[in-house]
Design a protein around this motif. Structure first.
Motif, PDB file in Angstrom:
ATOM      1  N   GLU A 117       1.000  -1.066   0.306  1.00  0.00           N
ATOM      2  CA  GLU A 117       0.026  -0.173  -0.172  1.00  0.00           C
ATOM      3  C   GLU A 117       0.678   1.203   0.009  1.00  0.00           C
ATOM      4  O   GLU A 117       0.604   2.313  -0.586  1.00  0.00           O
ATOM      5  CB  GLU A 117      -1.237  -0.023   1.134  1.00  0.00           C
ATOM      6  CG  GLU A 117      -2.211  -0.942   1.246  1.00  0.00           C
ATOM      7  CD  GLU A 117      -2.996  -1.060   2.450  1.00  0.00           C
ATOM      8  OE1 GLU A 117      -2.514  -0.494   3.117  1.00  0.00           O
ATOM      9  OE2 GLU A 117      -4.156  -1.605   2.029  1.00  0.00           O
ATOM     10  N   THR A 132      -8.612 -10.771   2.171  1.00  0.00           N
ATOM     11  CA  THR A 132      -8.271 -10.342   0.652  1.00  0.00           C
ATOM     12  C   THR A 132      -6.902  -9.618   0.553  1.00  0.00           C
ATOM     13  O   THR A 132      -6.332  -8.969   1.751  1.00  0.00           O
ATOM     14  CB  THR A 132      -9.405  -9.235   0.203  1.00  0.00           C
ATOM     15  OG1 THR A 132      -9.318  -8.025   1.235  1.00  0.00           O
ATOM     16  CG2 THR A 132     -10.772  -9.905   0.158  1.00  0.00           C
ATOM     17  N   PRO A 179      -7.476 -10.464  -5.880  1.00  0.00           N
ATOM     18  CA  PRO A 179      -8.235  -9.188  -6.355  1.00  0.00           C
ATOM     19  C   PRO A 179      -8.795  -9.413  -7.853  1.00  0.00           C
ATOM     20  O   PRO A 179      -8.171 -10.303  -8.737  1.00  0.00           O
ATOM     21  CB  PRO A 179      -6.685  -8.253  -6.542  1.00  0.00           C
ATOM     22  CG  PRO A 179      -5.527  -8.977  -5.624  1.00  0.00           C
ATOM     23  CD  PRO A 179      -6.261 -10.588  -5.660  1.00  0.00           C
ATOM     24  N   LYS A 180      -9.823  -8.690  -7.908  1.00  0.00           N
ATOM     25  CA  LYS A 180     -10.394  -8.830  -9.277  1.00  0.00           C
ATOM     26  C   LYS A 180      -9.703  -8.424 -10.505  1.00  0.00           C
ATOM     27  O   LYS A 180      -9.972  -8.613 -11.531  1.00  0.00           O
ATOM     28  CB  LYS A 180     -11.903  -8.005  -9.050  1.00  0.00           C
ATOM     29  CG  LYS A 180     -12.772  -8.787  -7.968  1.00  0.00           C
ATOM     30  CD  LYS A 180     -13.241 -10.090  -8.590  1.00  0.00           C
ATOM     31  CE  LYS A 180     -14.304 -10.728  -7.614  1.00  0.00           C
ATOM     32  NZ  LYS A 180     -13.966 -10.830  -6.202  1.00  0.00           N
ATOM     33  N   THR A 181      -8.669  -7.187 -10.095  1.00  0.00           N
ATOM     34  CA  THR A 181      -8.055  -6.632 -11.173  1.00  0.00           C
ATOM     35  C   THR A 181      -6.655  -7.375 -11.583  1.00  0.00           C
ATOM     36  O   THR A 181      -5.662  -6.742 -11.827  1.00  0.00           O
ATOM     37  CB  THR A 181      -7.524  -5.147 -10.858  1.00  0.00           C
ATOM     38  OG1 THR A 181      -6.881  -5.196  -9.614  1.00  0.00           O
ATOM     39  CG2 THR A 181      -9.186  -4.401 -10.690  1.00  0.00           C
ATOM     40  N   ILE A 182      -6.749  -8.698 -11.330  1.00  0.00           N
ATOM     41  CA  ILE A 182      -5.422  -9.459 -11.332  1.00  0.00           C
ATOM     42  C   ILE A 182      -4.828  -9.592 -12.779  1.00  0.00           C
ATOM     43  O   ILE A 182      -3.822  -9.759 -12.940  1.00  0.00           O
ATOM     44  CB  ILE A 182      -5.580 -10.912 -10.681  1.00  0.00           C
ATOM     45  CG1 ILE A 182      -4.257 -11.607 -10.505  1.00  0.00           C
ATOM     46  CG2 ILE A 182      -6.400 -11.683 -11.695  1.00  0.00           C
ATOM     47  CD1 ILE A 182      -4.236 -12.767  -9.647  1.00  0.00           C
ATOM     48  N   CYS A 225      -1.862  -5.410  -7.813  1.00  0.00           N
ATOM     49  CA  CYS A 225      -2.074  -5.235  -9.436  1.00  0.00           C
ATOM     50  C   CYS A 225      -1.733  -4.231 -10.042  1.00  0.00           C
ATOM     51  O   CYS A 225      -1.875  -4.093 -11.335  1.00  0.00           O
ATOM     52  CB  CYS A 225      -3.659  -5.454  -9.646  1.00  0.00           C
ATOM     53  SG  CYS A 225      -4.481  -6.964  -8.807  1.00  0.00           S
ATOM     54  N   ASN A 261      -4.275  -7.180 -14.543  1.00  0.00           N
ATOM     55  CA  ASN A 261      -3.339  -6.164 -14.840  1.00  0.00           C
ATOM     56  C   ASN A 261      -2.086  -6.514 -14.688  1.00  0.00           C
ATOM     57  O   ASN A 261      -0.991  -5.894 -15.310  1.00  0.00           O
ATOM     58  CB  ASN A 261      -3.502  -4.935 -13.989  1.00  0.00           C
ATOM     59  CG  ASN A 261      -4.963  -4.208 -14.229  1.00  0.00           C
ATOM     60  OD1 ASN A 261      -5.785  -4.333 -15.222  1.00  0.00           O
ATOM     61  ND2 ASN A 261      -5.461  -3.431 -13.450  1.00  0.00           N
ATOM     62  N   GLU A 290      -5.930  -4.257  -3.720  1.00  0.00           N
ATOM     63  CA  GLU A 290      -5.766  -4.219  -5.414  1.00  0.00           C
ATOM     64  C   GLU A 290      -4.557  -3.423  -5.620  1.00  0.00           C
ATOM     65  O   GLU A 290      -4.071  -3.532  -6.979  1.00  0.00           O
ATOM     66  CB  GLU A 290      -7.017  -3.193  -5.521  1.00  0.00           C
ATOM     67  CG  GLU A 290      -8.572  -3.682  -5.491  1.00  0.00           C
ATOM     68  CD  GLU A 290      -8.568  -4.946  -6.346  1.00  0.00           C
ATOM     69  OE1 GLU A 290      -8.200  -4.821  -7.252  1.00  0.00           O
ATOM     70  OE2 GLU A 290      -9.455  -5.689  -5.781  1.00  0.00           O
ATOM     71  N   SER A 291      -3.871  -2.630  -4.647  1.00  0.00           N
ATOM     72  CA  SER A 291      -2.613  -2.210  -5.007  1.00  0.00           C
ATOM     73  C   SER A 291      -1.408  -3.261  -5.657  1.00  0.00           C
ATOM     74  O   SER A 291      -0.421  -2.913  -6.371  1.00  0.00           O
ATOM     75  CB  SER A 291      -1.836  -1.478  -4.049  1.00  0.00           C
ATOM     76  OG  SER A 291      -1.815  -2.127  -2.907  1.00  0.00           O
TER      77      SER A 291
END
Length: 755
Positions: free
Chosen positions: A573, A592, A618-621, A598, A623, A595-596
């Motif tokens: 973070e 969880t 993370p859902k944005t994996i 990703c 990236n 998101e950082s």
């Protein structure tokens, strides 16, 4: 908002944008020239302090150039993702075109980047002039040796009989001591007896123990046999667990705590005769032996063979007089050297080779490990003049090294330059560590040690490097998929790495050199308060730290990072880890990950282990566009995100002991480059995605101990000739192969008819 350099690239005038692109391309070419120069000079092994200082400066320049290229490519990746996301937002009406354009006006960072690139180019030109001044354009200067390659071990009871010469008398003496009071049915007075083998490093203690362990008279005299390696930490729980695995034949992963392991061990040993080898004992607390032997006392009798370099192994009250191992006799040394030099072939001994071999043997001091290493070097070139060059190498006469190190250093400088950094990096981890091959390969990749060639992937090059290091006796295979360094080789690597590699294992080792590049902190330890890393590229911190307590790595260009506990979140973070290629997250207790995570667009390897509370990724994996290896073990996730299948570069997906995993979503066939799929001990998972057969490059499918017993129809599309199936019941494996073969012949018949 678009990243600064990304904005600049899209909106600055075309001429300026082309100028930046041209500078980047020049820097990339310059970096390749720098790296080629470094390899050339290291290959020649010039032994001169001024040259070494010049080489270090060149390496720093290469590192700085790589950092700048990383920053550029990171910004490009980020801007591409943001443009894509912003475009979607404009289409949906969430952001207006005016707002989007206004977000891209600042060009300051772009100018700074151009300035840095031009400074690098100028500094390289200066260093190039220094090269001429140091006369590195010709063959002048003292050399340390030529180029070539090396092989090594933690320890195992398995042995290569072809590499053993001599020691039969020693073996017979040890066996007599072990079998005293064992063969008769009468009650032995020595219920427990410990026989130590003592000798210097590399003299063959482990080999002798292996010979004894595999002797038929030993095997027929004992009901139970076990082999454990103490290595420098005498870990009672680990050792007892490993003994239990030998005795029961089962993995002890389910055992929690020493008491449970000891209880299981006792139940299996009642009334039996046991033989135990404890290899490589360094030190232990006063009551360690007593604690280790406690569950063994229920056996009818116990014989323990211990190997050690020092008298510490004789401190058990059950110990008899130690067997002190002497150096190998000259005639046996000669046999061993010829065996290694000529690959075991029967070669007629030429007089010149006999003369040189006898002189080399004297310099090796009769130590088998050293003879093997030198023999492997001689094997690479059996020309008389090459052998003479090895014999006359000045390193044999070094004042700073003992005879063992002199011989091994000669072998090291005959490694190909491409392998030296790979070998030295393995000494980052504590002595005696068992190293996973896959992880080490991806760490090498993270540091740029591996470059793909033609159709060969970087992973394939890494496998070749490991094979060559093993062939040359620098690494020793341990269990399947792992290896270790012999203690003597480990000491050699640390002496050669200087201040670049440091391992903190106690308060005595807490001072960290300023030039440190790779750092490992063992559990329960800390670096000294004055620690201010600047050049750090690898950090493994095995100490659990509070959320807000972690090593400050804000301005460090880390490539490899391994962390335990809540400090993972703090780093992800609050730190700029844009250069990171390898990330290992362990024992994190959150549900969880931020998101950082990703935002690590350069990341190639992500290992998540023993995060039992973690329920989702993370859902944005998606990236993580450069991710090649994903390893998730002992993690509580219930399903994988479908966005994972958008990572097109993924080569290896390994899921192990994901006890809640029930679903792998459709879309996996999009991973066209996936070579290995492992779903091991995931018992809740009952089926693979319907499109699994679309994995056109899959070569390994491992479903060991999983709940999967049926396969989707698409599996027949897999290429059976290259597919290796692991962990399937024979009936299931046979049926799957039959289906694959049926489809192959059906297609073949159709082709023939069409002709």
């Amino acid at each position: 908002m678009l990243s600064t350099i990304g904005k600049a690239l899209y909106l600055i005038p075309r001429s300026s944008r082309d100028g930046l692109k041209e500078d980047i391309e020049k820097l990339d070419k310059k970096l390749r020239r720098i790296q080629a120069t470094i390899e050339e000079v290291e290959h020649r092994n010039v032994h001169d302090e001024a040259v070494n200082l010049w080489l270090q400066e060149l390496k720093c320049l290469a590192s700085h150039a790589q950092d700048i290229l990383d920053d550029y490519h990171y910004e490009m990746l980020q801007s591409q993702l943001e443009v894509k996301q912003a475009g979607k937002a404009i289409l949906s009406g969430q952001v207006s075109g005016v707002e989007f354009n206004n977000a891209m006006l600042n060009h300051t960072s772009s100018s700074l980047l151009i300035e840095q690139i031009r400074k690098i180019n100028g500094r390289f030109d200066e260093i190039s002039r220094d090269r001429e001044a140091l006369q590195l354009t010709n063959e002048e200067g003292k050399k340390r040796g030529g180029a070539s390659s090396i092989n090594l071990s933690l320890s195992s009871h398995l042995m290569n009989k072809d590499d053993i010469f001599g020691r039969n008398d020693d073996k017979d003496k040890i066996i007599d001591l072990l079998l005293f009071g064992v063969l008769g049915d009468e009650e032995s007075k020595d219920h427990l007896r410990v026989i130590p083998i003592l000798g210097m490093g590399g003299i063959g203690k482990t080999t002798l123990a292996q010979m004894v362990y595999h002797d038929l008279s030993i095997k027929s005299s004992f009901d139970v046999m076990a082999w454990v390696c103490a290595s420098p930490d005498f870990d009672i729980i680990r050792l007892t667990k490993e003994i239990c695995e030998f005795v029961t034949g089962d993995s002890g992963n389910s055992f929690c705590g020493l008491s449970m392991i000891q209880q299981v061990l006792q139940e299996k040993l009642v009334g039996k005769k046991m033989f135990l080898v404890v290899d490589n004992v360094w030190n232990f607390q006063q009551n360690d032996w007593e604690m280790l032997f406690l569950p063994l006392r229920v056996a009818k009798l116990v014989r323990v063979l211990v190997t050690s370099r020092n008298e510490v192994a004789t401190q058990s009250p059950f110990t008899v007089s130690p067997h002190r191992l002497d150096v190998l006799p000259e005639h046996e040394c000669l046999k061993l050297l010829y065996h290694c030099a000529f690959g075991g072939k029967e070669i007629r001994k030429i007089q010149w080779s006999l003369d040189i071999c006898r002189q080399i043997i004297k310099k090796c001091g009769g130590l088998p490990l050293v003879i093997k290493c030198i023999g492997r070097v001689l094997h690479c070139d059996t020309d008389k003049y090459h052998w003479r060059e090895i014999l006359d190498n000045e390193l044999w006469e070094s004042d700073e090294l003992d005879p063992i190190f002199c011989a091994l250093k000669v072998s090291y400088y005959h490694l190909p330059t491409k392998l030296r950094d790979c070998f030295l990096f393995c000494s980052l981890f504590p002595k005696g560590s068992q190293l996973r091959k896959t992880s080490i390969i991806y760490m090498w990749m993270a540091h740029g040690f591996l470059q793909p060639r033609g159709r060969k992937r970087a992973e394939d090059i890494g496998e070749e490097y490991l094979a060559e290091l093993q062939m040359r006796s620098f690494i020793v295979p341990h269990t399947k998929g792992s290896f270790c360094l012999h203690d003597v080789i480990y000491d050699l690597a640390r002496s050669l790495s200087g201040d670049e590699i440091h391992t903190i294992v106690s308060k005595k080792s807490s001072h960290v050199p300023d030039k440190i590049q790779h750092l490992y902190i063992k559990k329960g330890n800390n670096p000294c308060e004055s620690f201010r890393p600047q050049l750090l590229r690898t950090l493994f911190d095995a100490t659990q730290r509070p959320y807000d307590s972690f090593i400050d790595v804000q301005d460090i260009k880390l490539r490899v990072l391994g962390l335990i506990g809540p400090s993972v979140i703090a780093l992800l973070e609050h730190s700029r880890l844009r250069h990171l290629r390898y990330l290992a997250i362990m024992e994190f207790n959150g549900k969880t990950l931020p998101e950082s995570l990703c935002l690590l667009y350069h990341l190639q390897t992500l290992e998540i282990t023993r995060c039992y509370c973690l329920s989702e990724l993370p859902k944005t994996i998606a990236n993580l566009v450069n991710l090649r290896y994903l390893y998730i073990a002992y993690v509580g996730i219930g399903e994988l995100p479908v966005t994972l299948w958008k990572i097109k570069k993924l080569q290896m997906l390994r899921l192990k002991e994901c006890y809640n995993l029930r679903m792998v979503p459709l879309g996996i066939s999009d991973l066209a480059d996936l070579h290995t799929l492992q779903v091991k001990s995931c018992k809740q998972l009952k089926e693979l995605p319907a499109d699994t057969g679309g994995l056109i490059n899959l070569s390994v499918l491992d479903l060991s101990y999983s709940g999967i017993r049926t396969f989707p129809p698409s599996m027949v599309l897999l290429k059976s000739a290259k597919l290796v199936l692991v962990g399937l019941p024979d009936s299931v494996k046979k049926q799957l192969y039959l289906n694959l073969v049926d489809v192959y012949f059906t297609n073949l018949v159709q082709v023939i008819h069409s002709i």
